[in-house]
Design an enzyme around this catalytic site. Structure first.
Site, PDB file in Angstrom:
ATOM      1  N   SER A   1       0.822  -1.210   0.000  1.00  0.00           N
ATOM      2  CA  SER A   1       0.000   0.000   0.000  1.00  0.00           C
ATOM      3  C   SER A   1       0.857   1.261   0.000  1.00  0.00           C
ATOM      4  O   SER A   1       1.578   1.533  -0.943  1.00  0.00           O
ATOM      5  CB  SER A   1      -0.964  -0.038   1.180  1.00  0.00           C
ATOM      6  OG  SER A   1      -1.860   1.037   1.148  1.00  0.00           O
TER       7      SER A   1
ATOM      8  N   ASP B   1      -1.243   1.086  -3.936  1.00  0.00           N
ATOM      9  CA  ASP B   1      -2.166   0.129  -4.552  1.00  0.00           C
ATOM     10  C   ASP B   1      -3.466   0.790  -4.992  1.00  0.00           C
ATOM     11  O   ASP B   1      -4.427   0.110  -5.363  1.00  0.00           O
ATOM     12  CB  ASP B   1      -2.453  -1.045  -3.610  1.00  0.00           C
ATOM     13  CG  ASP B   1      -3.196  -0.646  -2.343  1.00  0.00           C
ATOM     14  OD1 ASP B   1      -3.158   0.540  -1.975  1.00  0.00           O
ATOM     15  OD2 ASP B   1      -3.806  -1.530  -1.713  1.00  0.00           O
TER      16      ASP B   1
ATOM     17  N   ASP C   1      -5.939   2.375  -3.610  1.00  0.00           N
ATOM     18  CA  ASP C   1      -7.227   2.303  -2.933  1.00  0.00           C
ATOM     19  C   ASP C   1      -7.549   3.604  -2.196  1.00  0.00           C
ATOM     20  O   ASP C   1      -8.581   3.711  -1.536  1.00  0.00           O
ATOM     21  CB  ASP C   1      -7.314   1.094  -1.998  1.00  0.00           C
ATOM     22  CG  ASP C   1      -6.369   1.153  -0.813  1.00  0.00           C
ATOM     23  OD1 ASP C   1      -5.511   2.061  -0.764  1.00  0.00           O
ATOM     24  OD2 ASP C   1      -6.473   0.276   0.077  1.00  0.00           O
TER      25      ASP C   1
ATOM     26  N   ASP D   1      -2.117   6.200  -3.578  1.00  0.00           N
ATOM     27  CA  ASP D   1      -1.061   5.496  -2.858  1.00  0.00           C
ATOM     28  C   ASP D   1      -0.597   4.308  -3.704  1.00  0.00           C
ATOM     29  O   ASP D   1      -0.956   4.194  -4.878  1.00  0.00           O
ATOM     30  CB  ASP D   1      -1.563   5.044  -1.488  1.00  0.00           C
ATOM     31  CG  ASP D   1      -2.738   4.074  -1.589  1.00  0.00           C
ATOM     32  OD1 ASP D   1      -3.484   4.144  -2.582  1.00  0.00           O
ATOM     33  OD2 ASP D   1      -2.913   3.242  -0.679  1.00  0.00           O
TER      34      ASP D   1
END
Length: 454
Positions: A94, A239, A241, A237
């Site tokens: 992440s 990933d 999300d 960020d």
């Protein structure tokens, strides 16, 4: 839980998070799930393919077939899980720095696993009671093509394309070399926006900036907004999300202000919003103004998801949830944080008025965040003991749901151990910046003094 924290398990790749460890996690997941097929996705990190290969081997050894999804945003992997009805192992750290990687586990419904489900997998992992398939019953591995396109199509179908397109917006986008760099530029263009990018090429070394979308990492995005006369800046960020925004003047917009603005557009009387113990007063005020309820959980998406599910099972309507870090849930769409979807919902507001006007009602608070790192459990425990003593001695309302939150009426401060890094995080908020800075400083010095005494 010893292994899985508030957002999966993470560590420095090839030191703490090794292929051997990921192999064991995958074997445990394959054993506990007991299903015929599991998917694997990853972000752009340099160690992603290595660790995804290890996960695929671990799953196949338990007799589980493997769908290799390649690089895709975590919400794209969750879309696949829900569509296909298969669990997914996502190799991602992440927002953590480039040297980190991690594992996030998603159920066949597309939702991150609840604590009880993670504990079942952890029990298998720690006991090493893995299922082992005979040589002629090991799993097969196949590559899935076209998922990023399918994910974009699903996003387009879920938002008001016409409203956004009619506004003829210019979007300055910083996907931060993340998995979102392979989906968000096309998505926003197909929404009818003019898109300009910085850090737009996928690169697991993150040469332009670190994955966490905080102000110090997003200086170039502010410049891009100003240079291109963009209507809004959007950052992801690692990933994708999460979504963080800049206004039309190139100024950073607090994630707490964004959450409050989106909540104001979503909440009605009798609704419930869900956030974590580091919630801003901004969201508290929005919920109060519309006569909605605000529920607080420990920090972390897993905890927020669990509470949303409990509330909805009880017949409560939860139109929005999330944290001020840009990770927002719209449960009626999907019970996952999705940076591209969040950004599109924000663009629906920007289509009507400038970003600065949208967030103006929520500009009255100053936020200060500090971190104290530690190298041993003894140092961490000493700091948490010091935080407890500080909290119980303070003339403030104490909340210990996750760490130590002190509410002073005009301000609050929170200390809690990170669930993903060897840090104790300090958050403070007040209407006066000096007040927030002082509260954070007092707690920071208390913790560092305790650490130094170990």
């Amino acid at each position: 839980m010893e292994v899985f924290g508030s957002s999966g398990t993470r560590g420095v790749a090839n030191e703490e998070l090794t292929p051997a460890f990921v192999l064991r996690v995958a074997k445990a997941a394959g054993t506990a799930w007991g299903v015929d097929r599991v998917a694997i996705a990853r972000d752009t990190r340099a160690t992603g393919r290595m660790l995804a290969d290890a996960a695929a081997s671990g799953l196949a050894s338990t007799g589980t077939d493997v769908d290799r999804l390649g690089i895709v945003p975590t919400p794209g992997a969750q879309f696949y899980a829900e569509r296909e009805g298969v669990p997914v192992i996502v190799v991602t750290a992440s927002h953590n720095p480039p040297r980190y990687n991690g594992i996030k586990l998603v159920g066949a419904d597309g939702v991150e696993l609840a604590v009880t489900d993670l504990e079942k997998i952890e029990d298998v992992l720690l006991a090493e009671s893995f299922g082992v398939a005979p040589w002629d019953e090991t799993g097969c591995v196949r590559t899935v093509e076209g998922l990023r396109r399918d994910y974009i199509d699903a996003l387009l179908a879920a938002v008001d394309r016409e409203r956004i397109a009619d506004a003829e917006l210019t979007v300055a986008l910083d996907p931060g070399h993340s998995a979102g760099s392979l989906t968000s530029p096309d998505f926003f263009r197909e929404l009818g926006c003019r898109v300009v990018t910085v850090n737009g090429q996928p690169d697991g070394h993150f040469p332009g900036r670190d994955p966490e979308p905080v102000p110090d990492n997003l200086v170039d995005l502010g410049r891009l907004v100003r240079a291109t006369d963009a209507d809004v800046g959007i950052a992801h960020d690692g990933d994708a999300d999460r979504a963080i925004f800049f206004d039309e003047t190139g100024e950073y917009v607090s994630g707490d202000a964004t959450l409050a603005a989106l909540a104001a557009a979503e909440l009605e009387a009798g609704d419930t919003a869900v956030s974590a113990v580091n919630v801003s007063q901004r969201l508290v005020d929005v919920a109060s103004e519309v006569d909605a309820t605000l529920e607080l959980t420990p920090i972390g998406s897993t905890n927020i998801i669990t509470r949303i599910e409990e509330l909805e099972a009880d017949g409560r309507r939860v139109p929005i949830a999330g944290e001020g870090n840009g990770g927002i849930f719209f449960p009626s769409y999907r019970l996952s944080r999705d940076g591209a979807f969040t950004a599109a919902r924000f663009l629906e507001l920007v289509a009507e008025r400038p970003v600065s006007e949208i967030v103006a009602p929520y500009d009255g608070y100053a936020n200060v965040r500090r971190n104290v790192d530690y190298e041993s459990t003894a140092e961490r425990d000493a700091m948490l003991d010091a935080a407890a003593n500080h909290a119980h001695a303070a003339d403030a309302e104490l909340n210990t749901r996750d760490g130590y939150r002190l509410d002073y009426g005009d301000a609050w401060v929170l200390a809690r151990p990170s669930g993903t890094e060897p840090l104790v995080r300090i958050y403070a908020e007040a209407r006066d910046e000096d007040r927030a800075t002082e509260l954070a400083r007092e707690l920071f010095e208390t913790l560092t003094d305790a650490k130094d005494d170990v």
